[in-house]
Each structure stands twice: as C-alpha cells, then as structure tokens.
Design a protein around this motif. Structure first.
Motif, PDB file in Angstrom:
ATOM      1  N   ALA A  27       7.346  -4.854   1.010  1.00  8.95           N
ATOM      2  CA  ALA A  27       6.725  -3.533   0.912  1.00  8.95           C
ATOM      3  C   ALA A  27       7.299  -2.752  -0.262  1.00  8.95           C
ATOM      4  O   ALA A  27       6.568  -2.060  -0.983  1.00  8.95           O
ATOM      5  CB  ALA A  27       6.925  -2.762   2.214  1.00  8.95           C
ATOM      6  N   GLN A  28       8.602  -2.876  -0.477  1.00 13.49           N
ATOM      7  CA  GLN A  28       9.200  -2.179  -1.612  1.00 13.49           C
ATOM      8  C   GLN A  28       8.763  -2.782  -2.945  1.00 13.49           C
ATOM      9  O   GLN A  28       8.550  -2.058  -3.918  1.00 13.49           O
ATOM     10  CB  GLN A  28      10.723  -2.215  -1.496  1.00 13.49           C
ATOM     11  CG  GLN A  28      11.280  -1.292  -0.418  1.00 13.49           C
ATOM     12  CD  GLN A  28      12.714  -0.888  -0.719  1.00 13.49           C
ATOM     13  OE1 GLN A  28      13.519  -1.700  -1.148  1.00 13.49           O
ATOM     14  NE2 GLN A  28      13.024   0.372  -0.489  1.00 13.49           N
ATOM     15  N   THR A  29       8.639  -4.098  -2.998  1.00 16.21           N
ATOM     16  CA  THR A  29       8.272  -4.746  -4.260  1.00 16.21           C
ATOM     17  C   THR A  29       6.844  -4.396  -4.675  1.00 16.21           C
ATOM     18  O   THR A  29       6.591  -4.092  -5.852  1.00 16.21           O
ATOM     19  CB  THR A  29       8.429  -6.267  -4.130  1.00 16.21           C
ATOM     20  OG1 THR A  29       9.781  -6.577  -3.778  1.00 16.21           O
ATOM     21  CG2 THR A  29       8.087  -6.954  -5.431  1.00 16.21           C
ATOM     22  N   VAL A  30       5.904  -4.436  -3.731  1.00 19.29           N
ATOM     23  CA  VAL A  30       4.523  -4.106  -4.101  1.00 19.29           C
ATOM     24  C   VAL A  30       4.386  -2.620  -4.424  1.00 19.29           C
ATOM     25  O   VAL A  30       3.602  -2.237  -5.299  1.00 19.29           O
ATOM     26  CB  VAL A  30       3.543  -4.531  -2.988  1.00 19.29           C
ATOM     27  CG1 VAL A  30       3.517  -6.039  -2.841  1.00 19.29           C
ATOM     28  CG2 VAL A  30       3.882  -3.876  -1.656  1.00 19.29           C
ATOM     29  N   ALA A  89      -0.515  -5.272  -6.158  1.00 20.31           N
ATOM     30  CA  ALA A  89       0.089  -3.944  -6.184  1.00 20.31           C
ATOM     31  C   ALA A  89      -0.673  -2.952  -5.313  1.00 20.31           C
ATOM     32  O   ALA A  89      -0.056  -2.124  -4.624  1.00 20.31           O
ATOM     33  CB  ALA A  89       0.161  -3.439  -7.626  1.00 20.31           C
ATOM     34  N   PHE A  90      -2.000  -3.024  -5.326  1.00 22.82           N
ATOM     35  CA  PHE A  90      -2.778  -1.993  -4.640  1.00 22.82           C
ATOM     36  C   PHE A  90      -3.298  -2.436  -3.275  1.00 22.82           C
ATOM     37  O   PHE A  90      -3.671  -1.585  -2.463  1.00 22.82           O
ATOM     38  CB  PHE A  90      -3.944  -1.557  -5.534  1.00 22.82           C
ATOM     39  CG  PHE A  90      -3.500  -0.811  -6.759  1.00 22.82           C
ATOM     40  CD1 PHE A  90      -3.228   0.543  -6.698  1.00 22.82           C
ATOM     41  CD2 PHE A  90      -3.318  -1.474  -7.966  1.00 22.82           C
ATOM     42  CE1 PHE A  90      -2.808   1.231  -7.815  1.00 22.82           C
ATOM     43  CE2 PHE A  90      -2.897  -0.795  -9.093  1.00 22.82           C
ATOM     44  CZ  PHE A  90      -2.629   0.564  -9.024  1.00 22.82           C
ATOM     45  N   LEU A  91      -3.339  -3.736  -3.021  1.00 19.11           N
ATOM     46  CA  LEU A  91      -3.735  -4.208  -1.694  1.00 19.11           C
ATOM     47  C   LEU A  91      -2.539  -4.689  -0.882  1.00 19.11           C
ATOM     48  O   LEU A  91      -2.637  -4.792   0.346  1.00 19.11           O
ATOM     49  CB  LEU A  91      -4.760  -5.347  -1.815  1.00 19.11           C
ATOM     50  CG  LEU A  91      -6.096  -4.998  -2.476  1.00 19.11           C
ATOM     51  CD1 LEU A  91      -6.997  -6.228  -2.508  1.00 19.11           C
ATOM     52  CD2 LEU A  91      -6.781  -3.842  -1.747  1.00 19.11           C
ATOM     53  N   GLY A  92      -1.440  -5.000  -1.556  1.00 17.41           N
ATOM     54  CA  GLY A  92      -0.254  -5.493  -0.851  1.00 17.41           C
ATOM     55  C   GLY A  92       0.283  -4.567   0.222  1.00 17.41           C
ATOM     56  O   GLY A  92       0.657  -5.025   1.312  1.00 17.41           O
ATOM     57  N   ASP A 132       6.729  -0.126   6.259  1.00 17.80           N
ATOM     58  CA  ASP A 132       6.684   0.892   5.217  1.00 17.80           C
ATOM     59  C   ASP A 132       7.857   0.693   4.262  1.00 17.80           C
ATOM     60  O   ASP A 132       8.955   0.314   4.685  1.00 17.80           O
ATOM     61  CB  ASP A 132       6.753   2.288   5.837  1.00 17.80           C
ATOM     62  CG  ASP A 132       6.648   3.381   4.790  1.00 17.80           C
ATOM     63  OD1 ASP A 132       5.572   3.547   4.202  1.00 17.80           O
ATOM     64  OD2 ASP A 132       7.683   4.059   4.547  1.00 17.80           O
ATOM     65  N   TYR A 133       7.615   0.955   2.968  1.00 15.30           N
ATOM     66  CA  TYR A 133       8.657   0.672   1.974  1.00 15.30           C
ATOM     67  C   TYR A 133       9.870   1.584   2.109  1.00 15.30           C
ATOM     68  O   TYR A 133      10.973   1.229   1.691  1.00 15.30           O
ATOM     69  CB  TYR A 133       8.072   0.795   0.564  1.00 15.30           C
ATOM     70  CG  TYR A 133       7.827   2.213   0.109  1.00 15.30           C
ATOM     71  CD1 TYR A 133       8.783   2.909  -0.636  1.00 15.30           C
ATOM     72  CD2 TYR A 133       6.634   2.864   0.404  1.00 15.30           C
ATOM     73  CE1 TYR A 133       8.557   4.196  -1.059  1.00 15.30           C
ATOM     74  CE2 TYR A 133       6.399   4.154  -0.017  1.00 15.30           C
ATOM     75  CZ  TYR A 133       7.362   4.823  -0.748  1.00 15.30           C
ATOM     76  OH  TYR A 133       7.132   6.106  -1.166  1.00 15.30           O
ATOM     77  N   ALA A 134       9.695   2.769   2.707  1.00 12.84           N
ATOM     78  CA  ALA A 134      10.797   3.730   2.798  1.00 12.84           C
ATOM     79  C   ALA A 134      11.434   3.802   4.182  1.00 12.84           C
ATOM     80  O   ALA A 134      12.432   4.501   4.356  1.00 12.84           O
ATOM     81  CB  ALA A 134      10.313   5.123   2.393  1.00 12.84           C
ATOM     82  N   THR A 135      10.899   3.095   5.171  1.00  9.81           N
ATOM     83  CA  THR A 135      11.414   3.187   6.537  1.00  9.81           C
ATOM     84  C   THR A 135      12.471   2.120   6.766  1.00  9.81           C
ATOM     85  O   THR A 135      12.188   0.928   6.658  1.00  9.81           O
ATOM     86  CB  THR A 135      10.276   3.006   7.554  1.00  9.81           C
ATOM     87  OG1 THR A 135       9.265   3.982   7.305  1.00  9.81           O
ATOM     88  CG2 THR A 135      10.798   3.143   8.975  1.00  9.81           C
ATOM     89  N   PRO A 136      13.697   2.515   7.088  1.00 12.72           N
ATOM     90  CA  PRO A 136      14.744   1.508   7.338  1.00 12.72           C
ATOM     91  C   PRO A 136      14.653   0.932   8.744  1.00 12.72           C
ATOM     92  O   PRO A 136      14.128   1.561   9.676  1.00 12.72           O
ATOM     93  CB  PRO A 136      16.044   2.309   7.152  1.00 12.72           C
ATOM     94  CG  PRO A 136      15.670   3.709   7.515  1.00 12.72           C
ATOM     95  CD  PRO A 136      14.233   3.889   7.121  1.00 12.72           C
ATOM     96  N   ASN A 137      15.162  -0.274   8.894  1.00 13.57           N
ATOM     97  CA  ASN A 137      15.242  -0.942  10.185  1.00 13.57           C
ATOM     98  C   ASN A 137      16.657  -1.494  10.319  1.00 13.57           C
ATOM     99  O   ASN A 137      16.978  -2.551   9.794  1.00 13.57           O
ATOM    100  CB  ASN A 137      14.207  -2.064  10.274  1.00 13.57           C
ATOM    101  CG  ASN A 137      14.231  -2.769  11.625  1.00 13.57           C
ATOM    102  OD1 ASN A 137      14.880  -2.316  12.564  1.00 13.57           O
ATOM    103  ND2 ASN A 137      13.514  -3.881  11.728  1.00 13.57           N
TER     104      ASN A 137
END
Length: 321
Positions: free
Chosen positions: A90-93, A50-53, A60-65
């Motif tokens: 990125a979203q899961t961690v 969770a904290f190193l992932g 980035d968990y919020a940046t769309p591609n």
C-alpha cells in the motif's frame, strides 16, 4: 511553385509532407520501434499499478498494525510490512502515485514556461531577448538542489504543490535556450513573414506558427523531464526535503528502507525497482519519440538500401580445380 499561406492557417511541415502522411509516418516509426512499445507498456502498467493498486489491497498506507511488524511478503501482505506494521505494498503504490503526479506536473509546468520564454525571446528579439536571456542566465547560476533544500523546510504548511513549483522553477532554462535558437531560424520562414504582412498579432504568431513547429522537440523534452523530475523528487525526499509524513513517495520509502535493506530487503528493493523501471521506460519512450519525430531519420535509409541492392562490381574468383 509558390505556396499561399492563409491567415490563421497552420504552416506546412518542415519536411514537405502532408499532415496526414506525416502522422502515418510517425505512427509507423513508433510501431516499428520495439523500445517504444516496451517502454510504453511498462509505463502503462506502472500507471495502472499506481492508481488502481490502492484499491487492490484492504490495507491503508498510513495505518499501522502493531501485530504484524516487519513481516516478510505473504498472502496477507504482498510486499511485507515495515517497522510499525504498515503494509509495504500500500505504501509503495501510494509512493509511486505521488512520484508520478509530481513528475507529470513538473514536466508540464517547466515545458510550458520554457516554450513561452524561449519562443518570445527568439521571436521578439531586442530588449525582450536580452531581458529574458539574462533571467535564464541568472537562474542557471543558482544551484537548484541547494536552493530547494533551503527553501522547502520553510514551506511545510503549503503541501507538496509548493515542492512541485520549486522543482519546475529550476528545470526549464536549458529547454528555453534551445527553443530560442530554434525560433531564431523559424522567424525567417515564409509562413511567419506572410502572417506578419497580413497583420496577425505577434503573440498569435508565436502560439500558432512558432510553437507548433518546435512541438516535436518539446514533446521529447517533456518526456525526458518526467523521468528527471521523478529522480529529483526521489533524491530530495530521500534527504528529507520533499514529501512530508504521513504522505509517502518513492524517495521517502527509499530513505526509510535504506538502513534495513540488508536484513529486511522488501522495505527497500520494491520501491527501488519501480523507480528504476519508470526511468528506464521513460528513456526508451523518449529515444523512440526522438527518432519518430525527426524528419531526417529516414534520410540515410534509401541510400543504404540502394547500396545493399546494387550488384557488386567485383568479379567472382574462379575456383582452382
């Protein structure tokens, strides 16, 4: 032989063992319990993930591609991508990190509140006990899930801290009742009476003599509460009452991936697997702590050993030629 209790000194353990011997006994039980070791190892790995992932992936968990929409797991995107190209790993961690922080804070706040209310109600008695237990009974009447679902949309501007406070507010009453019942018996013990005769202040007695003797129960309860709080957060976020976008949690990831799970399973099952692993590990650790901290856990073992070592009184049958 009587024992003199000095003012401010910690009371002797309930089972009569020295503190160092008691600590060695508890550590020995924990080391011998395979479930605790497995659960602790899983929890450690989950916290590291969770904290190193987030530092292990360039996404980035919020940046769309938009060039990589709903791609399956690959070398570039370990857990694949979602409907707008966001990296699922990125979203899961990030969601695991948020759920763990919420669970730990809820467990800390609810355990502190329950221990103080229960210990004060049991020790002071009288009108203080009646008022505090009336508050506990009143809080038990309210359906916590429904109240949080109604109140949380009105607190959108306050962030997830208000969500933590709401969950903790409806998660301490049963523990407070148990602590009160334990305090009712502890306040009659010799070390509490001695502290009272020596003029120790009541709140100091509660903090220095009552709460340390119920700490075993509080540790076990707090451990179980972490798993329950994570499940509550996931359930509330699943129905849209918890963590708000663009932030994510395990509950929001499960809600977002439920509809696509049959066709795009990586959108749902990675978050679901981490949630199941975490709750399972917490239960294993909680069960092991309960057995290790219970002073009567080994009470029946010597008798079983004696029965096993005692030779049988029955005579062996002679074999017929």
């Amino acid at each position: 032989m009587t024992t003199t209790v000095l003012p401010g000194a910690a009371p002797a353990p309930v089972d009569g063992t020295a503190p160092a011997g008691r600590l060695r006994l508890v550590l020995g039980r924990l080391a011998a319990a395979r479930g605790v070791l497995v659960g602790a190892a899983i929890l450690l790995l989950l916290f590291l993930l969770a904290f190193l992932g987030p530092h292990l992936t360039p996404w980035d968990y919020a940046t769309p591609n938009y060039a990589a929409i709903r791609q399956p797991p690959s070398a570039d995107h370990w857990f694949g991508t979602n409907g707008i190209g966001q990296d699922v790993f990125a979203q899961t961690v990030r969601g695991l990190q948020k759920s763990l922080v919420i669970g730990l804070l809820v467990a800390l706040l609810s355990t502190v509140l329950a221990s103080l209310v229960g210990a004060c109600a049991g020790y002071f008695g009288g009108w203080a006990d009646r008022v505090l237990m009336f508050l506990v009974d009143l809080m038990l009447i309210f359906p916590g899930f429904l109240v949080i679902a109604i109140v949380s949309p009105r607190l959108r501007g306050t962030g997830w801290i208000a969500f933590v406070l709401l969950i903790a507010l409806f998660n301490w009453m049963i523990t407070a009742r148990v602590v009160r019942s334990m305090t009712l018996s502890l306040r009659e013990r010799e070390f509490v009476r001695a502290a009272e005769f020596m003029g120790v202040r009541p709140f100091r007695i509660v903090l220095r003599h009552i709460l340390p003797n119920v700490s075993s129960f509080l540790i076990i309860d707090a451990t179980i509460t972490v798993g329950g709080a994570v499940m509550s957060e996931a359930a509330l976020s699943y129905f849209g009452f918890g963590v708000r976008a663009p932030d994510v949690s395990l509950g929001t990831l499960l809600a977002a991936g439920t509809g696509d799970a049959p066709v795009f399973p990586w959108l749902f099952y990675f978050a679901a697997a981490l949630l199941v692993l975490f709750v399972l590990a917490v239960n294993l650790v909680g069960d092991g702590l309960r057995d290790a901290l219970d002073p009567t856990a080994d009470a029946a073992r010597p008798a079983r050993r004696l029965r096993a070592a005692r030779p049988s009184s029955r005579r062996p049958r002679r074999s017929t030629p």
